[in-house]
Design a protein around this motif. Structure first.
Motif, mmCIF file in Angstrom:
data_model
loop_
_atom_site.group_PDB
_atom_site.id
_atom_site.type_symbol
_atom_site.label_atom_id
_atom_site.label_comp_id
_atom_site.label_asym_id
_atom_site.label_seq_id
_atom_site.Cartn_x
_atom_site.Cartn_y
_atom_site.Cartn_z
ATOM 1 N N PHE A 46 0.827 -1.206 0.000
ATOM 2 C CA PHE A 46 0.000 0.000 0.000
ATOM 3 C C PHE A 46 0.861 1.256 0.000
ATOM 4 O O PHE A 46 0.529 2.234 -0.672
ATOM 5 C CB PHE A 46 -0.962 0.001 1.184
ATOM 6 C CG PHE A 46 -2.133 -0.933 1.011
ATOM 7 C CD1 PHE A 46 -2.360 -1.607 -0.173
ATOM 8 C CD2 PHE A 46 -3.011 -1.140 2.046
ATOM 9 C CE1 PHE A 46 -3.426 -2.453 -0.329
ATOM 10 C CE2 PHE A 46 -4.101 -1.991 1.905
ATOM 11 C CZ PHE A 46 -4.306 -2.656 0.705
ATOM 12 N N ILE A 51 -1.338 4.303 -1.040
ATOM 13 C CA ILE A 51 -2.625 4.127 -0.355
ATOM 14 C C ILE A 51 -2.354 4.251 1.139
ATOM 15 O O ILE A 51 -1.682 3.397 1.717
ATOM 16 C CB ILE A 51 -3.259 2.764 -0.696
ATOM 17 C CG1 ILE A 51 -3.488 2.659 -2.196
ATOM 18 C CG2 ILE A 51 -4.551 2.570 0.084
ATOM 19 C CD1 ILE A 51 -3.887 1.265 -2.664
ATOM 20 N N ALA A 59 -7.632 -4.092 5.108
ATOM 21 C CA ALA A 59 -7.515 -4.624 3.744
ATOM 22 C C ALA A 59 -7.812 -6.118 3.707
ATOM 23 O O ALA A 59 -8.495 -6.598 2.795
ATOM 24 C CB ALA A 59 -6.118 -4.343 3.195
ATOM 25 N N TYR A 98 -14.853 2.515 1.647
ATOM 26 C CA TYR A 98 -14.451 1.186 1.196
ATOM 27 C C TYR A 98 -15.571 0.180 1.386
ATOM 28 O O TYR A 98 -15.574 -0.883 0.791
ATOM 29 C CB TYR A 98 -13.218 0.695 1.975
ATOM 30 C CG TYR A 98 -11.964 1.450 1.615
ATOM 31 C CD1 TYR A 98 -11.370 1.295 0.370
ATOM 32 C CD2 TYR A 98 -11.361 2.314 2.522
ATOM 33 C CE1 TYR A 98 -10.214 1.980 0.029
ATOM 34 C CE2 TYR A 98 -10.206 3.000 2.200
ATOM 35 C CZ TYR A 98 -9.642 2.831 0.952
ATOM 36 O OH TYR A 98 -8.497 3.510 0.628
ATOM 37 N N ARG A 118 -14.659 1.156 -4.375
ATOM 38 C CA ARG A 118 -13.345 1.445 -3.801
ATOM 39 C C ARG A 118 -12.841 0.248 -2.981
ATOM 40 O O ARG A 118 -11.654 -0.095 -3.035
ATOM 41 C CB ARG A 118 -13.469 2.683 -2.916
ATOM 42 C CG ARG A 118 -12.197 3.382 -2.704
ATOM 43 C CD ARG A 118 -12.416 4.819 -2.235
ATOM 44 N NE ARG A 118 -11.093 5.351 -2.029
ATOM 45 C CZ ARG A 118 -10.671 5.930 -0.925
ATOM 46 N NH1 ARG A 118 -11.504 6.125 0.069
ATOM 47 N NH2 ARG A 118 -9.437 6.351 -0.824
ATOM 48 N N ILE A 122 -9.448 -2.349 -3.538
ATOM 49 C CA ILE A 122 -8.491 -2.817 -2.528
ATOM 50 C C ILE A 122 -8.437 -4.336 -2.539
ATOM 51 O O ILE A 122 -7.357 -4.936 -2.460
ATOM 52 C CB ILE A 122 -8.862 -2.290 -1.123
ATOM 53 C CG1 ILE A 122 -8.699 -0.776 -1.062
ATOM 54 C CG2 ILE A 122 -8.043 -2.990 -0.030
ATOM 55 C CD1 ILE A 122 -7.267 -0.287 -1.240
#
Length: 170
Positions: A46, A51, A59, A98, A118, A122
């Motif tokens: 990331f 990110i 995640a 997310y 989004r 991920i």
């Protein structure tokens, strides 16, 4: 006269029992280190991609949920999340777009969650990372002639044993 212990139903000497204990403790430490390393690997990926508004635990949660829509309570029972701060992580994932959440129509106390576009991005990033790892492990023969399916079967038996120990306490 030697002392004997039983390991998996087989009589063993005290030395064999001590050796098994040492190997068991090494396995416990290794599982913990592997989990921490996995989180570090995800964090590094990331950071490489820039990110910064999601942590590795969050995640992994997104990766495990995938296309499913679940209640917050199901996250642990389905094995998607093993941490203690599920409500904090869900709140952050919703705040950062997310994850989408809505009250369940049947049980207004329950909240159903699913990934946003989004969140799916991920999930794809983590999936691609895992695919690269799988390819590298396979091409470099990291596990030698031990198959991951055999390792997983042993770990599932350990998981069942520990789960049984928790149920036995209560």
């Amino acid at each position: 006269m030697s002392m004997h212990a039983k390991v998996e139903g087989v009589a063993t000497t005290a030395d064999e029992s001590d050796d098994f204990l040492a190997a068991y403790l090494e396995t416990l430490a290794m599982v913990e280190r592997l989990h921490r390393l996995l989180l570090d690997v995800i964090k590094d990926e990331f950071e490489r991609l820039g990110i910064i508004d999601i942590n590795p635990v969050q995640a992994l949660l997104l990766f495990n949920i995938a296309d499913n829509e679940v209640t917050a309570g199901e996250l642990k029972t389905r094995g998607y999340y093993q941490g203690s701060n599920v409500s904090y992580n869900l709140k952050k994932l919703v705040e950062n777009d997310y994850m989408h959440h809505q009250k369940c129509a049947v049980d207004r106390r329950a909240v159903r969650v699913r990934l946003t576009d989004r969140g799916l991005t991920i999930r794809r990033i983590v999936g691609d990372l895992f695919q690269r790892h799988a390819d590298g492990i396979l091409s470099r023969e990291v596990t030698g002639n031990i198959h991951l399916n055999d390792i997983n079967a042993s770990l599932r038996r350990m998981e069942r044993y520990w789960s049984d120990q928790i149920r036995y306490i209560y």
